[in-house]
Design a protein around this motif. Sequence first.
Motif, PDB file in Angstrom:
ATOM      1  N   GLU A 248      14.152   1.236  34.148  1.00 11.57           N
ATOM      2  CA  GLU A 248      14.952   2.302  33.490  1.00 11.57           C
ATOM      3  C   GLU A 248      16.470   1.930  33.379  1.00 11.57           C
ATOM      4  O   GLU A 248      17.048   2.914  33.480  1.00 11.57           O
ATOM      5  N   ALA A 351      14.327  10.356  45.511  1.00 10.83           N
ATOM      6  CA  ALA A 351      15.008  10.814  47.014  1.00 10.83           C
ATOM      7  C   ALA A 351      14.086  11.888  47.532  1.00 10.83           C
ATOM      8  O   ALA A 351      14.775  12.166  48.624  1.00 10.83           O
TER       9      ALA A 351
ATOM     10  N   PHE D  88       8.875   9.497  40.305  1.00 12.68           N
ATOM     11  CA  PHE D  88      10.053  10.685  39.914  1.00 12.68           C
ATOM     12  C   PHE D  88       9.361  12.050  40.380  1.00 12.68           C
ATOM     13  O   PHE D  88       8.076  12.424  40.418  1.00 12.68           O
ATOM     14  N   PRO D 176      21.148  14.922  35.189  1.00  7.58           N
ATOM     15  CA  PRO D 176      20.171  13.670  35.491  1.00  7.58           C
ATOM     16  C   PRO D 176      20.844  12.595  35.982  1.00  7.58           C
ATOM     17  O   PRO D 176      20.824  12.298  37.155  1.00  7.58           O
ATOM     18  N   LYS D 177      21.767  11.935  35.052  1.00  5.24           N
ATOM     19  CA  LYS D 177      22.690  11.164  35.492  1.00  5.24           C
ATOM     20  C   LYS D 177      24.146  11.505  34.967  1.00  5.24           C
ATOM     21  O   LYS D 177      24.323  11.531  33.879  1.00  5.24           O
ATOM     22  N   GLN D 247      20.520  13.741  39.867  1.00  3.74           N
ATOM     23  CA  GLN D 247      19.343  13.909  40.502  1.00  3.74           C
ATOM     24  C   GLN D 247      18.677  12.844  41.235  1.00  3.74           C
ATOM     25  O   GLN D 247      19.093  11.608  41.057  1.00  3.74           O
ATOM     26  N   GLU D 248      17.669  12.997  42.136  1.00  9.54           N
ATOM     27  CA  GLU D 248      17.049  11.879  43.020  1.00  9.54           C
ATOM     28  C   GLU D 248      17.989  10.959  43.763  1.00  9.54           C
ATOM     29  O   GLU D 248      18.109   9.825  43.766  1.00  9.54           O
ATOM     30  N   VAL D 302      17.913   1.996  25.467  1.00 10.61           N
ATOM     31  CA  VAL D 302      19.228   2.376  25.565  1.00 10.61           C
ATOM     32  C   VAL D 302      20.133   1.747  26.852  1.00 10.61           C
ATOM     33  O   VAL D 302      19.616   1.777  27.944  1.00 10.61           O
ATOM     34  N   PHE D 348      20.910  10.828  29.636  1.00  4.15           N
ATOM     35  CA  PHE D 348      19.342  10.726  29.836  1.00  4.15           C
ATOM     36  C   PHE D 348      18.859   9.969  31.276  1.00  4.15           C
ATOM     37  O   PHE D 348      19.764   8.850  31.317  1.00  4.15           O
ATOM     38  N   ALA D 349      18.104  10.041  31.936  1.00  2.00           N
ATOM     39  CA  ALA D 349      17.582   9.314  32.991  1.00  2.00           C
ATOM     40  C   ALA D 349      17.031   7.965  32.346  1.00  2.00           C
ATOM     41  O   ALA D 349      16.877   6.980  33.117  1.00  2.00           O
ATOM     42  N   SER D 350      16.227   8.128  31.374  1.00  2.00           N
ATOM     43  CA  SER D 350      15.382   6.777  31.120  1.00  2.00           C
ATOM     44  C   SER D 350      16.109   5.952  30.280  1.00  2.00           C
ATOM     45  O   SER D 350      16.847   6.611  29.229  1.00  2.00           O
ATOM     46  N   ALA D 351      15.670   4.762  30.119  1.00  2.00           N
ATOM     47  CA  ALA D 351      16.555   3.554  29.060  1.00  2.00           C
ATOM     48  C   ALA D 351      15.608   3.690  27.909  1.00  2.00           C
ATOM     49  O   ALA D 351      16.030   2.512  27.110  1.00  2.00           O
ATOM     50  N   SER D 352      14.550   4.413  27.667  1.00  2.00           N
ATOM     51  CA  SER D 352      13.996   3.984  26.275  1.00  2.00           C
ATOM     52  C   SER D 352      13.548   5.497  25.955  1.00  2.00           C
ATOM     53  O   SER D 352      13.250   6.512  26.818  1.00  2.00           O
ATOM     54  N   VAL D 353      13.771   5.674  24.604  1.00  2.00           N
ATOM     55  CA  VAL D 353      14.121   7.155  24.110  1.00  2.00           C
ATOM     56  C   VAL D 353      13.217   7.106  22.726  1.00  2.00           C
ATOM     57  O   VAL D 353      13.194   6.320  22.110  1.00  2.00           O
ATOM     58  N   THR D 357      15.557  12.315  21.343  1.00  2.00           N
ATOM     59  CA  THR D 357      15.626  12.565  22.929  1.00  2.00           C
ATOM     60  C   THR D 357      17.276  12.955  23.007  1.00  2.00           C
ATOM     61  O   THR D 357      18.262  12.420  22.422  1.00  2.00           O
TER      62      THR D 357
END
Lengths: 371, 371, 371, 371
Positions: A248, A351, D88, D176-177, D247-248, D302, D348-353, D357
């Motif tokens: 990610e 986490a 996750f 998220p981030k 998060q996480e 992304v 957003f937390a993921s690097a593909s959208v 998104t």
Amino acid sequence: MLPTTSSLQIGELAAGQALTLPIYHFKPSGKHSGPKVYIQANVHGAEVQGNAVIYQLMKQLERCDILGEITLVPLANPLGINQKSGEFTLGRFDPITGVNWNREYLNHAIDLPTWYKEHAELSDSELIQAYRSTLVEACQRRLRNDWGVTTGHRLAVNLQAMAHEADIVLDLHTGPKSCKHLYCPEYDIASAQFFAIPYTLVIPNSFGGAMDEAAFCPWWQLSEVAKVMGRDLEIAVSAFTLELASQERICLEDALVDAKGILAYLSHRGVIAEQVEPAKMRRFGCYLKDYKKYHAPMAGLVEYVAPVGEPLAAGETLVNLLRLDLYGSEQELTALSLPQDCVPILHFASASVHQGTELYKVMTNLFELPH
Amino acid sequence: MLPTTSSLQIGELAAGQALTLPIYHFKPSGKHSGPKVYIQANVHGAEVQGNAVIYQLMKQLERCDILGEITLVPLANPLGINQKSGEFTLGRFDPITGVNWNREYLNHAIDLPTWYKEHAELSDSELIQAYRSTLVEACQRRLRNDWGVTTGHRLAVNLQAMAHEADIVLDLHTGPKSCKHLYCPEYDIASAQFFAIPYTLVIPNSFGGAMDEAAFCPWWQLSEVAKVMGRDLEIAVSAFTLELASQERICLEDALVDAKGILAYLSHRGVIAEQVEPAKMRRFGCYLKDYKKYHAPMAGLVEYVAPVGEPLAAGETLVNLLRLDLYGSEQELTALSLPQDCVPILHFASASVHQGTELYKVMTNLFELPH
Amino acid sequence: MLPTTSSLQIGELAAGQALTLPIYHFKPSGKHSGPKVYIQANVHGAEVQGNAVIYQLMKQLERCDILGEITLVPLANPLGINQKSGEFTLGRFDPITGVNWNREYLNHAIDLPTWYKEHAELSDSELIQAYRSTLVEACQRRLRNDWGVTTGHRLAVNLQAMAHEADIVLDLHTGPKSCKHLYCPEYDIASAQFFAIPYTLVIPNSFGGAMDEAAFCPWWQLSEVAKVMGRDLEIAVSAFTLELASQERICLEDALVDAKGILAYLSHRGVIAEQVEPAKMRRFGCYLKDYKKYHAPMAGLVEYVAPVGEPLAAGETLVNLLRLDLYGSEQELTALSLPQDCVPILHFASASVHQGTELYKVMTNLFELPH
Amino acid sequence: MLPTTSSLQIGELAAGQALTLPIYHFKPSGKHSGPKVYIQANVHGAEVQGNAVIYQLMKQLERCDILGEITLVPLANPLGINQKSGEFTLGRFDPITGVNWNREYLNHAIDLPTWYKEHAELSDSELIQAYRSTLVEACQRRLRNDWGVTTGHRLAVNLQAMAHEADIVLDLHTGPKSCKHLYCPEYDIASAQFFAIPYTLVIPNSFGGAMDEAAFCPWWQLSEVAKVMGRDLEIAVSAFTLELASQERICLEDALVDAKGILAYLSHRGVIAEQVEPAKMRRFGCYLKDYKKYHAPMAGLVEYVAPVGEPLAAGETLVNLLRLDLYGSEQELTALSLPQDCVPILHFASASVHQGTELYKVMTNLFELPH
């Protein structure tokens, strides 16, 4: 020069959309005949950085004098990439069956002693070409199975058929939260010095289900059978899995570093005419048997204390495990450590963990690789 | 008489909740010493009907004269049962790793020739007791692993340790959309006539990862080693997987039918004093090699035409595959059939499929079992 | 005559695949000018039967004398249809955000009194055309938003823009495990007699977020404003949601029944020249306020005893709730019932539920509809 | 002094496990009567850092002179915390229904003018006490609903009933981030200077469904009604949502920073006797109408270029969007920027959208808050 572009359909979604792979080819500029290369990325859906590495690598290759054919397949698992679950790509396994996308390659069941006898009179290069055809045809036959094949097997065996055409196979992955590390078969350990990767996992020459093993195992087995028959046949295919940090995450600058590492290896192998020096860095190895998984001994919230890629002495804190439901007791905060020195290579992405979740993978008994 | 109740903790959730299993024991009323029985249900989270069968079975056992100890573990996988995804229980695999909950049992790595030699002088019953202890201790040692064990392995090996104490092991599952069928090891085929189950899959005596195999394989292997050593040792443990129709379904009336089938088997084995006759019905067998999976050759919407549990002739329609995106073309509606006679045993649960989805499992080359 | 085919791109997947909708058009054969019709299916990914109905309807329409333009959009939500989670289509909400795909339509924020004043001098048909343009343009403007729109909103507003062109809008859904029922706005209750659907939910004329409401609300509001201004303007658009039994089910034969019901309505409205009689059946209505959800008062395994679509008297068993962890206590098996007479319309799809899960939706205070 | 411990059952899992919340209480040491405080964390399952803040806060409070009662509820949503999907926590919405766990609070439907008239003769403190009882009872009555309540509503209304007992309500979340930011109602903007949080979102005084709004809205409404009746009644309850980075993630050191920020606010409000100074830092505000979401205009990989919490000028690159399927075209790499100055707050937390998104949330038109 720009690569040529093609595509391959490897599946079809329920609503009818075709799943196709983009494929890029660099052809030798002249009559050169360097090794053939196959590079793929993103077989696990969340592990996207390999695409950025392929992007940077193609930008470099456009300016190179190409001696051997190079095939690049980014976005190799569209179904995995597109499968979202919350703000996360659920891309490690088929969401229907749970089967790891990277364990679907065909384990060839060729009767090698018989096959060898039938082809023993061929020259080395003829023998290699005949064996290559046998492997590719076995993949194609598998895909024509009367009872059909699973979604994941269809994808994997299509990729494998392309990989079998090559002399060099690179499979670009990442860990969850991870430092860079390389899966390298024991017989090919000298190759580890070219990539820009500090840690190398030395794996045995057997089929565990992944692409690198699917690519080199049949060749190692052929070489073993030839040896028994008194012939010294090189292992004709090199195959590696590169774990390029965390999932990610896209970082174009870091992708350039790894593209240059790959370029250094391709230069060494005569795939490009340019001389590319590997990055100067210390590199360390670890045998697969010494690569250990540490599972959460109890559930809780996790502070990942030990950074990946840095040595951790026995007894030093790996994680803090926080139990808010047990505040006021001795278990409210537990520092967990390991009984031996290690280098943490990767850790879990979330986490909070159930009891038994794999918290860390660590290398133990590391040794420095020559350079 | 009511069973006694106990519980076993087999895990801990991230937020701290203990995962415990309810365990019910029926003890022999007198000094009897019939075989010990272990029955579990719901290792796959969506496969709930086995719990209803245990419910009905316990209601029956309360009125029986018990000769052998019986342990029952319903709701055997709380993590799988509680994992919802939309209006469905995502209970077939660990949602974190994708590993099938029913492939987590310990494959014992005992050096049997050596072990046998060390115990060769024991009587048959002593030998069996010694081996049983070895198996149980191996499970317990596994759970104490310094590096921890995975969530699924912790669950499975805890269940397995209980199962190893028994002479008879029944694992209650269901298919997705399924008729009733039994997994039965080849050496124990005569037992199939007692259960109220029309179709029996005859499986080889090797470890494939499931509970039934985990329970009987070590004993079959011991028997083989003994045979080599010249001793005729019975296979001391019987283990079966009962597939009790479809997942996501509770039917108390049908559960009573299967409870009575189990009772007939327990009666035959001397676990209860009562004489219980098996249901009069024709039963058919099929070897595992003839149990075939049919995968969707193309994506689309699926009308499941062939009912499970009923013979289907070669060429008759199995499914209609509807492609609304291709209306007006030849592919708008395709009737798919198989090239050989079969009995469809189960089919996929969803009515829209990707290319490669497993549509049906069918038995071919069936034979009638004696009764 | 075959419909003409087109497609519309409504999104793009992470790996680059375009998401397109197949669109089928039937045009009037002559100069006729019957009402325009828009029919869509499968906005919720698991609710596939509407596609089969569209299939059967198109087969019928091919043989009809078409008087009004008909647009059909099956497979209307490819993202939802393709999203699998285990053996189930996770198609009710966006897996990233949780937002119900059927709550993403645009709630027009037109200042209607002002708008009406600006157009008051138009004839009825001109007024309707002007308003229609306003609605379609509002959708298109929304899609061009500088900051982008969400995945679900993009899909929904694209569908809505097509629907706004029509005089009749049918949205084909299903329940989880459900009997057939119709969502019908109060002002249009007389239309319920044409569909082959026994139960009708009479809904108020307000926007709750679904397609039917998105289609008729603006027109009901316009009619209200006109009434205040002293003009009697018909509500120009009819819109219904048809719930065609259960999700994850394709039945071509039953689809024909519902296709004929739709045809009867279209015949009545003058969309086709043929006279099609509605099915003879008793039909019952229920006001939305009397449509009740019953939530699990405790967790457990569920035997759904009450069949959907059949009257259930107060006190009769709705479900049996089984608690294997409480065997031997009073709570091992609980028969749950309701305090008033009802017709269960749909129930949850899974047989194990957390406390609070919606078990059943039931109609109360039903009344027979005229026919 | 250690807090006292209790627990509250707020649900039951399908397999029978009780879902309980750990609750910690600090009581005033003497006869003091400072404000009552309610603090909860982790209503969204992946947002765990608030638990660490509660941990550090309790460690501090143990050494404080407590003047007002403090109730702390960490791990407030066990169902959300325990719901994993891959590596996750799928904790933002109910996995069955898609409903956001933080939108399930009760929107009180009290007829305030009538209620006020019935209680107009009470003194301010009596009035506040009476209203508090009304709110708590409404929650309790809701939970006793004959038709049951949903899983999420049961959880939320139980939390809300506890929160209504307090004068100060803090709900600890994360993005998220994300960088740290505070949701603060407009009337209470002066309180933002105490927390160790640089960015404040100024929200209107209306119910949007979240805990902070559920806590303060009824009091703001009461104050408005009183004002109409000619009485100047303070808004008796302060409520804030603290978004404590990503998060996480658990970081105990950073948790101490935020615990001290909370302590500074509690000190200011007279909940503890100690004088705790707020952190010296510049703080900025932004009205909710100026808090903008930017959605992906096209799909792809992304690279999140703009760091959260740092000003970004109009036209500067926000993200690089990589399209490996379009290599060689102009769309292979697109730098996306915004048309106005902003501070990116989260991404957003993921690097593909997918297309649509939500990539970033940014504050625009920021202003510095007084200190």
